[in-house]
Structure formats: C-alpha cells, structure tokens
Design a protein around this motif. Structure first.
Motif, short mmCIF file in Angstrom:
data_model
loop_
_atom_site.label_atom_id
_atom_site.label_comp_id
_atom_site.label_asym_id
_atom_site.label_seq_id
_atom_site.Cartn_x
_atom_site.Cartn_y
_atom_site.Cartn_z
N UNK A 170 -0.46 -3.31 -6.86
CA UNK A 170 -0.34 -2.64 -5.54
C UNK A 170 -1.44 -1.66 -5.23
N UNK A 171 -1.24 -1.23 -4.24
CA UNK A 171 -2.87 -0.54 -3.80
C UNK A 171 -2.00 1.23 -3.37
N UNK A 172 -2.95 2.09 -4.08
CA UNK A 172 -2.28 3.62 -4.23
C UNK A 172 -3.80 4.42 -3.57
N UNK A 173 -3.11 4.97 -2.88
CA UNK A 173 -3.85 5.93 -2.11
C UNK A 173 -3.89 7.21 -2.29
N UNK A 174 -4.18 8.50 -2.77
CA UNK A 174 -3.95 9.52 -2.91
C UNK A 174 -4.40 10.67 -2.35
N UNK A 175 -3.37 11.67 -1.94
CA UNK A 175 -3.82 12.42 -0.99
C UNK A 175 -3.17 13.69 -1.71
N UNK B 210 0.34 -1.12 0.18
CA UNK B 210 -0.47 0.30 -0.04
C UNK B 210 0.48 1.00 0.14
N UNK B 211 0.45 2.08 -0.91
CA UNK B 211 1.48 3.59 -1.31
C UNK B 211 0.45 4.80 -0.93
N UNK B 212 0.93 5.57 -0.49
CA UNK B 212 0.24 6.63 -1.01
C UNK B 212 0.84 7.46 -1.50
N UNK C 205 4.44 3.27 2.79
CA UNK C 205 5.03 4.48 2.51
C UNK C 205 4.81 5.39 1.19
N UNK C 206 5.23 6.12 1.39
CA UNK C 206 4.03 8.08 0.89
C UNK C 206 5.91 8.30 -0.10
N UNK C 207 4.96 8.76 -1.74
CA UNK C 207 5.81 8.74 -2.82
C UNK C 207 5.42 10.14 -2.73
N UNK D 178 7.96 6.76 -14.18
CA UNK D 178 8.62 5.27 -13.36
C UNK D 178 9.94 4.96 -12.74
N UNK D 179 11.06 5.63 -12.82
CA UNK D 179 12.13 5.23 -12.25
C UNK D 179 11.68 5.79 -10.75
N UNK D 180 11.32 6.78 -10.19
CA UNK D 180 10.25 6.87 -8.68
C UNK D 180 9.86 5.81 -8.13
N UNK D 181 8.47 4.82 -9.31
CA UNK D 181 8.05 3.95 -9.19
C UNK D 181 8.52 2.73 -8.60
N UNK D 182 9.55 1.78 -9.75
CA UNK D 182 10.83 1.69 -9.94
C UNK D 182 11.34 1.66 -8.03
N UNK D 183 12.23 2.73 -7.61
CA UNK D 183 12.50 3.03 -6.99
C UNK D 183 11.91 2.24 -5.87
N UNK D 184 10.72 3.34 -5.50
CA UNK D 184 9.74 2.96 -4.04
C UNK D 184 9.25 1.25 -4.28
N UNK D 185 8.88 0.90 -5.41
CA UNK D 185 8.59 -1.40 -5.38
C UNK D 185 10.06 -1.74 -4.64
N UNK D 186 11.29 -0.95 -5.05
CA UNK D 186 12.39 -1.53 -5.22
C UNK D 186 12.91 -1.66 -4.09
N UNK D 187 12.09 -0.43 -2.82
CA UNK D 187 12.71 -0.58 -1.29
C UNK D 187 11.85 -1.63 -0.74
#
Length: 214
Positions: A27-32, A2-4, A69-71, A198-207
């Motif tokens: 993946x579950x995405x939560x938008x704020x 779950x990613x915000x 985590x939060x992106x 795309x770079x942010x998504x890959x980085x966040x998912x790898x973490x």
C-alpha cells in the motif's frame, strides 16, 4: 492502492503506518498533518469553522494527490467527516469507525480518552447507531501531550490506572486515541480491550478491495 492519512498529532503516525503495512505491504500511504488542530480543538471544545477550514485544506491536498480514500487518525475530529464527505467524491473514514462498530456488539462500553473532546465525537457515533447503549467514559485531559514531551512511562501509567478503574463495570474497554494502542499489551483486564489502528486499516482496505467490512 493509495491512501491518505490525515493527522492532528505525530503520535498517530507509527500505529497506523504499522497497521497498514502489516495488512497490505504494497500500500502507498500519503501523510497530511496539521499539529495546530489539537490545540485549536482544546481551546474551542468543538469543531469551529476555522478547524473545518483547516481540515478542508488537508482533504483538498489529499484529493489532489489522487488517493483512493482518506483515513483520519485523530478521534477528537471524527465528526468532521459528516460535514466534509458530501463535498468530495472519495471516501473519508473516521479514525474509529471499525472499532466502534465492534464495540457496539457489547451492552456496556467503557471509553478511555486522553483528549477531553474525544468522548463527544465517540458518543455521538455510538448513540446514533444504538440510542440505548450504556457507556461509561473516563478522560484524562491532555495526557496525550506527555508522549511528545518524552514522558511515555507516565502516560502509560495513567492509561493503565483508568483501565483498571473501569474494569468490571463494563463489557468492553475502548482505547480511544491511536497513541494508546501500545498500552493494550501492558494490560490484563477481565474484559476485551479494543484499539483503533488495526481495525481502521482492515476496514479501509476491505472497502478498497470491494470486500464486506464491519
């Protein structure tokens, strides 16, 4: 997982959603979102206490939603992560961290921005990592608003003009805003073009997967 996702503009929604769902369909995405933030930043020119309070409210909501985590998705506000990260147990990611780390492998970086405060946030990160990095920055303030006004062709034309103006003077070109990602397919410069979603998504998912990331 779950990613915000914390947004300051609606133009970041589609690029980052597409990137995450293509990289991790389950993946579950939560938008704020707080669309007043960009106007506040454009008026103040910096991260004011009021802006930081607004971000704190969004981060609090995200944490209460029990995300992993939060992106962030708006580059002009990236430095707020340094201020807020010590207050929260989960990871806050800058919008452009992975993209800028790749850019740092080059000697001369060209920054293309449509919000005048964005280069400040990006340059502080680049020079913290590599103080002698050479950066050429072009910004067309307010151009990002053309998208919400239905003037996409005008927006894209301005981006292309900035890219071709800087092409040949740098080794890599960075499109700073998520809202510019689609313009990359319209360009054929002599150097690589980097975009953030795309770079942010890959980085966040790898973490989250416990894998090495850039």
């Amino acid at each position: 997982m779950k990613i915000a996702l914390i947004h300051a503009t609606t133009t970041a929604l589609n690029p980052i959603e597409r990137a995450f769902y293509e990289e991790a369909p389950g993946v579950e995405l939560f938008h704020f979102m707080d669309t007043s933030l960009l106007a506040m930043m454009e008026k103040s020119g910096s991260l004011t206490p009021e802006i930081i309070r607004h971000f704190s409210l969004l981060v609090n909501l995200a944490v209460q939603s029990e995300v992993d985590c939060i992106q962030l998705t708006c580059s002009a506000f990236n430095n707020v992560t340094t201020i807020l990260q010590p207050l929260y147990p989960i990871k806050l990611f800058r919008s452009d961290e992975a993209m800028l780390n790749e850019a740092l492998t080059y000697e001369r970086i060209g920054l293309i921005s449509t919000v005048k405060e964005t280069p400040i946030a990006l340059l502080s990160y680049l020079r913290e990592k590599k103080p002698d990095i050479l950066v050429e920055s072009l910004v067309d303030p307010g151009t990002i608003h053309l998208l919400s006004q239905g003037r996409k062709e005008e927006h894209d034309k301005r981006i292309r003009e900035m890219v071709y103006q800087i092409d040949g003077k740098v080794d890599v070109i960075v499109l700073s805003q998520y809202s510019m990602e689609h313009v990359a397919t319209q360009l054929n410069p002599s150097v690589p073009i980097l975009t953030a979603p795309r770079a942010a998504a890959k980085h966040c998912l790898a973490y989250l997967r416990g894998l090495p990331s850039s």
